[in-house]
Enzyme design. Structure first.
Site, PDB file in Angstrom:
ATOM      1  N   CYS A 380     -36.687  40.733   3.502  1.00 57.53           N
ATOM      2  CA  CYS A 380     -35.283  40.403   4.472  1.00 57.53           C
ATOM      3  C   CYS A 380     -35.318  38.946   3.919  1.00 57.53           C
ATOM      4  O   CYS A 380     -34.094  38.880   4.183  1.00 57.53           O
ATOM      5  CB  CYS A 380     -37.079  39.576   5.997  1.00 57.53           C
ATOM      6  SG  CYS A 380     -36.086  40.129   7.223  1.00 57.53           S
ATOM      7  N   HIS A 515     -38.700  45.798   5.944  1.00 60.72           N
ATOM      8  CA  HIS A 515     -40.188  45.265   5.711  1.00 60.72           C
ATOM      9  C   HIS A 515     -41.143  46.170   4.491  1.00 60.72           C
ATOM     10  O   HIS A 515     -41.748  47.185   5.627  1.00 60.72           O
ATOM     11  CB  HIS A 515     -40.831  44.514   6.579  1.00 60.72           C
ATOM     12  CG  HIS A 515     -40.231  43.445   6.518  1.00 60.72           C
ATOM     13  ND1 HIS A 515     -40.628  41.887   6.256  1.00 60.72           N
ATOM     14  CD2 HIS A 515     -39.146  42.512   8.094  1.00 60.72           C
ATOM     15  CE1 HIS A 515     -40.443  41.180   7.232  1.00 60.72           C
ATOM     16  NE2 HIS A 515     -39.293  41.521   8.044  1.00 60.72           N
ATOM     17  N   GLU A 517     -42.926  46.435   2.965  1.00 62.45           N
ATOM     18  CA  GLU A 517     -44.499  46.485   3.103  1.00 62.45           C
ATOM     19  C   GLU A 517     -46.000  46.921   3.619  1.00 62.45           C
ATOM     20  O   GLU A 517     -46.930  47.453   4.197  1.00 62.45           O
ATOM     21  CB  GLU A 517     -45.592  45.316   2.985  1.00 62.45           C
ATOM     22  CG  GLU A 517     -45.003  44.501   3.646  1.00 62.45           C
ATOM     23  CD  GLU A 517     -43.448  43.450   4.152  1.00 62.45           C
ATOM     24  OE1 GLU A 517     -43.358  42.568   4.677  1.00 62.45           O
ATOM     25  OE2 GLU A 517     -42.383  43.994   3.380  1.00 62.45           O
TER      26      GLU A 517
END
Length: 543
Positions: A380, A515, A517
């Site tokens: 990001c 993102h 993750e």
């Protein structure tokens, strides 16, 4: 019909109710049950989206664009079930809905009150959409005795009476501190916490007691006697070496057996815990260590990067190595040379963030990784700063900036996004509008270019990932950047928004606007994190 497990906490916050809920969900799943976990947060924010990460930790984002409490990340990672907007509610959201109804006249002139209107709204949320589940676990945020939590405790008390007999139980998580000067574990905080809970009409069926050492039989009997809980339902919740040891530890202490017993369920299949045993073994038995520098701006509170930490761990699990994180405050690099801090690391990760603070330090970290051939992962904001490094130092746009930087002038290479496509719909935002819920949120598709490193990592050219940001790399600079060597390797389906970037001649340098993750799980490590850690292993052999 679903059965309900209400999890409350006492004595102090941050005891691990979210982990307890997630671990219990995993244990029930291991027995073949279908489980849903939901979070009820008493704070007045509509959602955590406008909260500072240093106060509340990370904001977890679901596929359908909900900004939620970080505990929903634990739920997803432990159970593998993707959460959605209906799995997290706050006092702010409840009051927002109630006041909107009152303004429309939906209450037909009635006086709007906490009981029944607020509690009825909470109960409706808890009961909604659970037809396909065997168990619904509801975690109540905060601690018993908090004034803002009272409507939630009242609502779950009422549900205990309204649901069919035997279809709801209460689990209370408390702290049992050890007093070194006395050489004793003390039961009194738990006694007072349960007394507070019983004073509002809730009798816990199961006590989970956080402590740093085994509970002696005498203290366990004392808790049973004074808290009116069966002795075998006093479950020690001891500290464990690693978060993914929790389901196994809780099973060994009998948690899932006691939950089933509290519901009167007999003859349930034994849990299949093989995959948890495998994960626990992989975490403990590694083939080495890699050091990853995380150059961020909220490094004082690690919960601000909770999903990131777990995703790096998953990358380590995939490669059978331990991932050691070196936390570095980005602002340091705005006044100091990053070389002394970064020369010994095997990979550099620059995570998401907001605002100008630390931006130049993140650009310096990206520049170091580019020039020193160190694996770099920009997520990001970290991708945007890598683009600014390329624009300034390779493409000749020396005063390139982001419109997120206040009081700065120069070509806007990263700009505020005011409209974008989501599916076939055009979404619009005003630059001067509210901050809450106004970003590009949730799952969006992207197309990766054939033959790029990132496409090879995914093994696919069409992907869907979760987003949370307001600013985008300006597509008008694509040609300039690519002539300088930085490839825009992924775009939104309409070809307007750069989603991924990479250097083809670098060992591993990838930036993503989303993102990843948020979708990584211990049993399914995200391919980008697995590949990043693999590159870090190669780097460790060169350092």
């Amino acid at each position: 019909m679903a059965r309900y497990i209400f999890i409350t906490g006492g004595v102090v916050s941050s005891l691990g109710k979210g982990i307890a809920a997630a671990a219990l969900g995993a244990l029930l799943q291991a027995r073949g049950y279908k489980v849903r976990i939901r979070k009820l947060d008493p704070y007045l924010n509509v959602d955590p989206g406008t909260m500072s990460p240093t106060q509340h930790g990370e904001v977890f984002v679901t596929d359908d664009g909900a900004e939620t409490d970080l505990d929903l990340g634990h739920y997803e990672r432990f159970t593998g079930r993707s959460a959605n907007q209906r799995d997290n509610i706050t006092t702010g959201k409840i009051y927002q809905d109630i006041i909107a109804k009152e303004r429309r006249g939906d209450y037909l002139g009635a006086t709007v009150q906490v009981i029944p209107h607020v509690t009825d709204t909470i109960k409706a949320f808890v009961l909604d959409g659970n037809e396909d589940y065997d168990f619904v676990i509801c975690e109540i945020g905060g601690t018993v005795g908090d004034i803002e939590g009272l409507p939630f405790f009242e609502a779950i008390r009422q549900l205990g009476n309204q649901l069919p007999r035997g279809d709801a139980i209460y689990m209370h998580l408390t702290l049992m501190p050890y007093i070194p000067s006395a050489g004793e574990l003390k039961t009194k905080p738990t006694q007072h916490s349960v007394k507070e809970l019983r004073s509002i009409g809730i009798q816990p069926d199961i006590l989970m007691v956080r402590c740093d050492r085994p509970i002696p039989p005498g203290e366990r009997r004392k808790l049973s006697l004074f808290c009116n809980v069966r002795e075998e339902s006093v479950i020690p919740a001891l500290d464990v070496p690693h978060i993914y040891d929790v389901p196994l530890a809780y099973h060994d202490e009998g948690l899932d057996d006691e939950v089933l017993a509290a519901f009167g369920i007999t003859g349930a299949p034994a849990p299949d815990l093989e995959r948890w045993q495998d994960i626990s073994s992989r975490v403990k038995n590694t083939d080495g260590t890699v050091k990853i520098a995380v150059v961020g701006k909220y490094t004082d509170l690690k919960d601000a990067y909770k999903s990131l930490i777990e995703a790096l761990t998953h990358g380590g699990i995939a490669n059978k190595v331990k991932v050691e994180i070196e936390w570095l405050e980005a602002e340091i690099f705005e006044s100091e040379d990053p070389s002394p801090y970064l020369e010994g690391v095997h990979g550099i990760l620059v995570p998401g963030g907001f605002g100008k603070r630390g931006a130049e330090g993140k650009i310096a970290a990206a520049s170091f990784a580019r020039t020193r051939q160190v694996p770099y992962f920009g997520i990001c904001y970290g991708m945007q700063m890598a683009v600014l490094d390329a624009a300034r130092n390779l493409a000749g746009v020396t005063d390139a900036r982001s419109s997120e930087f206040e009081n700065s002038e120069g070509p806007i290479v990263v700009g505020l996004m005011t409209e974008w496509l989501k599916g076939n719909a055009l979404e619009k935002r005003a630059a001067e509008g509210d901050l809450g819920g106004t970003m590009r949120l949730g799952a969006y598709h992207a197309h990766l270019s054939d033959g790029t490193k990132i496409a090879d990592i995914y093994g696919n050219t069409d992907i869907s990932e979760r987003h949370r940001h307001r600013y985008e790399v300006n597509i008008d600079y694509r040609e300039t950047l690519e002539k300088a060597g930085l490839v825009v390797s992924g775009l939104s389906p309409d070809g307007v928004l750069p989603e991924t970037i990479e250097y083809p001649d670098h060992p591993w340098f990838i930036g993503v606007q989303y993102h990843p993750e948020l979708k990584s799980r211990p049993f399914e490590p995200h391919p980008l994190f697995a590949s990043f850690i693999e590159a870090a292993i190669e780097q460790s052999r060169l350092v």
